[in-house]
Scaffold this motif. Structure first.
Motif, PDB file in Angstrom:
ATOM      1  N   ASN A   1       3.260  -1.844-116.529  1.00  0.00           N
ATOM      2  CA  ASN A   1       4.326  -2.453-117.323  1.00  0.00           C
ATOM      3  C   ASN A   1       4.289  -3.974-117.227  1.00  0.00           C
ATOM      4  O   ASN A   1       4.501  -4.678-118.222  1.00  0.00           O
ATOM      5  CB  ASN A   1       5.694  -1.929-116.869  1.00  0.00           C
ATOM      6  CG  ASN A   1       5.950  -0.495-117.306  1.00  0.00           C
ATOM      7  OD1 ASN A   1       5.324  -0.010-118.257  1.00  0.00           O
ATOM      8  ND2 ASN A   1       6.843   0.183-116.617  1.00  0.00           N
ATOM      9  N   ILE A   2       4.021  -4.480-116.036  1.00  0.00           N
ATOM     10  CA  ILE A   2       3.937  -5.934-115.877  1.00  0.00           C
ATOM     11  C   ILE A   2       2.701  -6.474-116.591  1.00  0.00           C
ATOM     12  O   ILE A   2       2.747  -7.541-117.224  1.00  0.00           O
ATOM     13  CB  ILE A   2       3.927  -6.302-114.382  1.00  0.00           C
ATOM     14  CG1 ILE A   2       5.289  -5.972-113.756  1.00  0.00           C
ATOM     15  CG2 ILE A   2       3.609  -7.789-114.195  1.00  0.00           C
ATOM     16  CD1 ILE A   2       5.354  -6.187-112.269  1.00  0.00           C
ATOM     17  N   MET A   3       1.601  -5.757-116.551  1.00  0.00           N
ATOM     18  CA  MET A   3       0.400  -6.199-117.257  1.00  0.00           C
ATOM     19  C   MET A   3       0.636  -6.210-118.764  1.00  0.00           C
ATOM     20  O   MET A   3       0.152  -7.103-119.475  1.00  0.00           O
ATOM     21  CB  MET A   3      -0.777  -5.296-116.895  1.00  0.00           C
ATOM     22  CG  MET A   3      -1.188  -5.406-115.436  1.00  0.00           C
ATOM     23  SD  MET A   3      -2.625  -4.397-115.020  1.00  0.00           S
ATOM     24  CE  MET A   3      -3.914  -5.303-115.880  1.00  0.00           C
ATOM     25  N   THR A   4       1.409  -5.238-119.260  1.00  0.00           N
ATOM     26  CA  THR A   4       1.756  -5.220-120.683  1.00  0.00           C
ATOM     27  C   THR A   4       2.596  -6.434-121.048  1.00  0.00           C
ATOM     28  O   THR A   4       2.396  -7.060-122.103  1.00  0.00           O
ATOM     29  CB  THR A   4       2.531  -3.925-121.019  1.00  0.00           C
ATOM     30  OG1 THR A   4       1.710  -2.796-120.736  1.00  0.00           O
ATOM     31  CG2 THR A   4       2.942  -3.904-122.482  1.00  0.00           C
ATOM     32  N   LYS A   5       3.516  -6.797-120.201  1.00  0.00           N
ATOM     33  CA  LYS A   5       4.360  -7.971-120.428  1.00  0.00           C
ATOM     34  C   LYS A   5       3.517  -9.229-120.617  1.00  0.00           C
ATOM     35  O   LYS A   5       3.833 -10.083-121.448  1.00  0.00           O
ATOM     36  CB  LYS A   5       5.323  -8.134-119.249  1.00  0.00           C
ATOM     37  CG  LYS A   5       6.143  -9.411-119.271  1.00  0.00           C
ATOM     38  CD  LYS A   5       7.006  -9.526-118.022  1.00  0.00           C
ATOM     39  CE  LYS A   5       7.716 -10.864-117.954  1.00  0.00           C
ATOM     40  NZ  LYS A   5       8.535 -10.989-116.717  1.00  0.00           N
ATOM     41  N   TYR A   6       2.429  -9.336-119.850  1.00  0.00           N
ATOM     42  CA  TYR A   6       1.565 -10.515-119.931  1.00  0.00           C
ATOM     43  C   TYR A   6       0.393 -10.318-120.904  1.00  0.00           C
ATOM     44  O   TYR A   6      -0.501 -11.155-120.969  1.00  0.00           O
ATOM     45  CB  TYR A   6       1.034 -10.860-118.538  1.00  0.00           C
ATOM     46  CG  TYR A   6       2.067 -11.526-117.666  1.00  0.00           C
ATOM     47  CD1 TYR A   6       2.201 -12.908-117.639  1.00  0.00           C
ATOM     48  CD2 TYR A   6       2.922 -10.773-116.875  1.00  0.00           C
ATOM     49  CE1 TYR A   6       3.154 -13.520-116.845  1.00  0.00           C
ATOM     50  CE2 TYR A   6       3.886 -11.367-116.081  1.00  0.00           C
ATOM     51  CZ  TYR A   6       3.998 -12.750-116.062  1.00  0.00           C
ATOM     52  OH  TYR A   6       4.954 -13.353-115.276  1.00  0.00           O
TER      53      TYR A   6
ATOM     54  N   GLU B   1       2.513 -12.753-108.769  1.00  0.00           N
ATOM     55  CA  GLU B   1       3.800 -12.873-108.085  1.00  0.00           C
ATOM     56  C   GLU B   1       4.730 -11.717-108.439  1.00  0.00           C
ATOM     57  O   GLU B   1       5.413 -11.160-107.567  1.00  0.00           O
ATOM     58  CB  GLU B   1       4.448 -14.211-108.457  1.00  0.00           C
ATOM     59  CG  GLU B   1       3.702 -15.422-107.917  1.00  0.00           C
ATOM     60  CD  GLU B   1       4.273 -16.724-108.426  1.00  0.00           C
ATOM     61  OE1 GLU B   1       5.332 -16.681-109.090  1.00  0.00           O
ATOM     62  OE2 GLU B   1       3.670 -17.779-108.164  1.00  0.00           O
ATOM     63  N   GLU B   2       4.764 -11.341-109.725  1.00  0.00           N
ATOM     64  CA  GLU B   2       5.650 -10.243-110.129  1.00  0.00           C
ATOM     65  C   GLU B   2       5.220  -8.910-109.538  1.00  0.00           C
ATOM     66  O   GLU B   2       6.050  -8.124-109.069  1.00  0.00           O
ATOM     67  CB  GLU B   2       5.705 -10.142-111.654  1.00  0.00           C
ATOM     68  CG  GLU B   2       6.572 -11.206-112.303  1.00  0.00           C
ATOM     69  CD  GLU B   2       7.027 -10.810-113.698  1.00  0.00           C
ATOM     70  OE1 GLU B   2       7.356  -9.617-113.897  1.00  0.00           O
ATOM     71  OE2 GLU B   2       7.041 -11.687-114.575  1.00  0.00           O
ATOM     72  N   ILE B   3       3.921  -8.638-109.559  1.00  0.00           N
ATOM     73  CA  ILE B   3       3.440  -7.383-108.992  1.00  0.00           C
ATOM     74  C   ILE B   3       3.716  -7.336-107.488  1.00  0.00           C
ATOM     75  O   ILE B   3       4.069  -6.281-106.941  1.00  0.00           O
ATOM     76  CB  ILE B   3       1.944  -7.191-109.294  1.00  0.00           C
ATOM     77  CG1 ILE B   3       1.743  -6.943-110.800  1.00  0.00           C
ATOM     78  CG2 ILE B   3       1.365  -6.017-108.495  1.00  0.00           C
ATOM     79  CD1 ILE B   3       0.295  -6.803-111.221  1.00  0.00           C
ATOM     80  N   SER B   4       3.580  -8.462-106.832  1.00  0.00           N
ATOM     81  CA  SER B   4       3.809  -8.525-105.381  1.00  0.00           C
ATOM     82  C   SER B   4       5.244  -8.150-105.011  1.00  0.00           C
ATOM     83  O   SER B   4       5.505  -7.712-103.883  1.00  0.00           O
ATOM     84  CB  SER B   4       3.500  -9.923-104.852  1.00  0.00           C
ATOM     85  OG  SER B   4       2.148 -10.260-105.060  1.00  0.00           O
ATOM     86  N   LYS B   5       6.185  -8.318-105.942  1.00  0.00           N
ATOM     87  CA  LYS B   5       7.598  -8.040-105.670  1.00  0.00           C
ATOM     88  C   LYS B   5       7.977  -6.584-105.916  1.00  0.00           C
ATOM     89  O   LYS B   5       9.110  -6.177-105.620  1.00  0.00           O
ATOM     90  CB  LYS B   5       8.467  -8.960-106.533  1.00  0.00           C
ATOM     91  CG  LYS B   5       8.347 -10.424-106.164  1.00  0.00           C
ATOM     92  CD  LYS B   5       9.152 -11.308-107.109  1.00  0.00           C
ATOM     93  CE  LYS B   5       8.991 -12.778-106.758  1.00  0.00           C
ATOM     94  NZ  LYS B   5       9.733 -13.653-107.713  1.00  0.00           N
ATOM     95  N   ILE B   6       7.055  -5.787-106.477  1.00  0.00           N
ATOM     96  CA  ILE B   6       7.346  -4.364-106.684  1.00  0.00           C
ATOM     97  C   ILE B   6       7.492  -3.683-105.320  1.00  0.00           C
ATOM     98  O   ILE B   6       6.668  -3.894-104.427  1.00  0.00           O
ATOM     99  CB  ILE B   6       6.215  -3.688-107.482  1.00  0.00           C
ATOM    100  CG1 ILE B   6       6.103  -4.288-108.885  1.00  0.00           C
ATOM    101  CG2 ILE B   6       6.444  -2.181-107.576  1.00  0.00           C
ATOM    102  CD1 ILE B   6       4.919  -3.737-109.677  1.00  0.00           C
TER     103      ILE B   6
ATOM    104  N   LEU C   1       1.710  -3.539-101.014  1.00  0.00           N
ATOM    105  CA  LEU C   1       1.308  -4.129 -99.730  1.00  0.00           C
ATOM    106  C   LEU C   1       0.579  -5.456 -99.940  1.00  0.00           C
ATOM    107  O   LEU C   1       0.944  -6.455 -99.337  1.00  0.00           O
ATOM    108  CB  LEU C   1       0.434  -3.141 -98.959  1.00  0.00           C
ATOM    109  CG  LEU C   1       1.088  -1.791 -98.660  1.00  0.00           C
ATOM    110  CD1 LEU C   1       0.096  -0.854 -97.986  1.00  0.00           C
ATOM    111  CD2 LEU C   1       2.326  -1.968 -97.795  1.00  0.00           C
ATOM    112  N   THR C   2      -0.458  -5.465-100.757  1.00  0.00           N
ATOM    113  CA  THR C   2      -1.168  -6.708-101.064  1.00  0.00           C
ATOM    114  C   THR C   2      -1.647  -6.669-102.512  1.00  0.00           C
ATOM    115  O   THR C   2      -1.915  -5.599-103.057  1.00  0.00           O
ATOM    116  CB  THR C   2      -2.401  -6.930-100.151  1.00  0.00           C
ATOM    117  OG1 THR C   2      -3.346  -5.874-100.356  1.00  0.00           O
ATOM    118  CG2 THR C   2      -2.007  -7.000 -98.693  1.00  0.00           C
TER     119      THR C   2
END
Length: 220
Positions: free
Chosen positions: A165-170, A204-209, A213-214
């Protein structure tokens, strides 16, 4: 893996005698360095199959260390890579193994420092083309020719959807994706190759899911 262009067969612009044993090895080393993300204190390189038998004649160890120093296949500094690694304070250990492997041109690279370590296994399949087939015990297929995301996470419901979903946003298109886990409910890894460069904001957005972990970015 299919060859994309005739240059994958002819081979890249390079220092050294062999696209498989030299350019491919350099690319394996460079992918390891890019995933590790910093200069290691120690690099342990294990050659298998044909690599183990002929690496000295082809300069395979020189090439793969050059890649670990983040040198491209055509960089003349590769010729002095062992010397440059010593100057940089990197302890290089070369090991040969008689263990049976799936591909004759196989190398395992283990990078270490005081922060952590990384282990990848790569194969050189001709024309300077490579595949990364394992990372820290996870099986995958990563070409190193495209931008990629490596997302380590807890094996929970909805993780792939959250990242997608985040990749779709970008507006990032997924060219290839591998998902691996060591066992049900433990750690899992997404290896996602994209058609576009990967921005910092996406990382940064994926890291906050939750349960991520990394997140590591590999730019081609």
């Amino acid at each position: 893996m299919k060859y994309r262009t005739v240059f994958d067969i002819i081979g890249p612009i390079m220092i050294g005698p062999s696209s498989s044993h030299t350019a491919g090895a350099a690319r394996i080393g460079r992918v390891a360095r890019n995933i590790f993300g910093r200069k290691p204190d120690k690099a342990e390189i294990t050659f298998y199959g044909s690599f183990a038998q002929t690496y000295k004649g082809h300069g395979t160890e020189i090439a793969i260390v050059g890649g670990i120093l983040d040198l491209d296949t055509f960089d003349e500094g590769i010729i002095r890579s062992l010397e440059l690694a010593k100057e940089a304070g990197i302890d290089i250990q070369i090991i040969t193994s008689t263990e049976d492997v799936e591909h004759p041109n196989t190398a395992k690279v283990r990078l270490k420092d005081s922060i952590g370590e990384l282990e990848i296994v790569g194969i050189s399949i001709g024309g300077g083309t490579i595949e990364i087939v394992s990372m820290n015990g996870f099986n995958l297929r990563l070409s190193g020719h495209h931008p990629a995301l490596l997302v380590l996470h807890e094996d929970r419901f909805g993780m792939i959807a959250g990242v997608s979903n985040i990749m779709t946003k970008y507006e990032l298109n997924i060219g290839h994706m591998e998902v691996a886990r060591k066992s049900k409910g433990s750690e899992a890894l997404m290896a996602i190759e994209t058609d576009q460069m990967i921005p910092d904001e996406l990382i940064e957005e994926i890291s906050k899911i939750p349960y991520i972990l990394t997140v590591t970015r590999l730019q081609a």
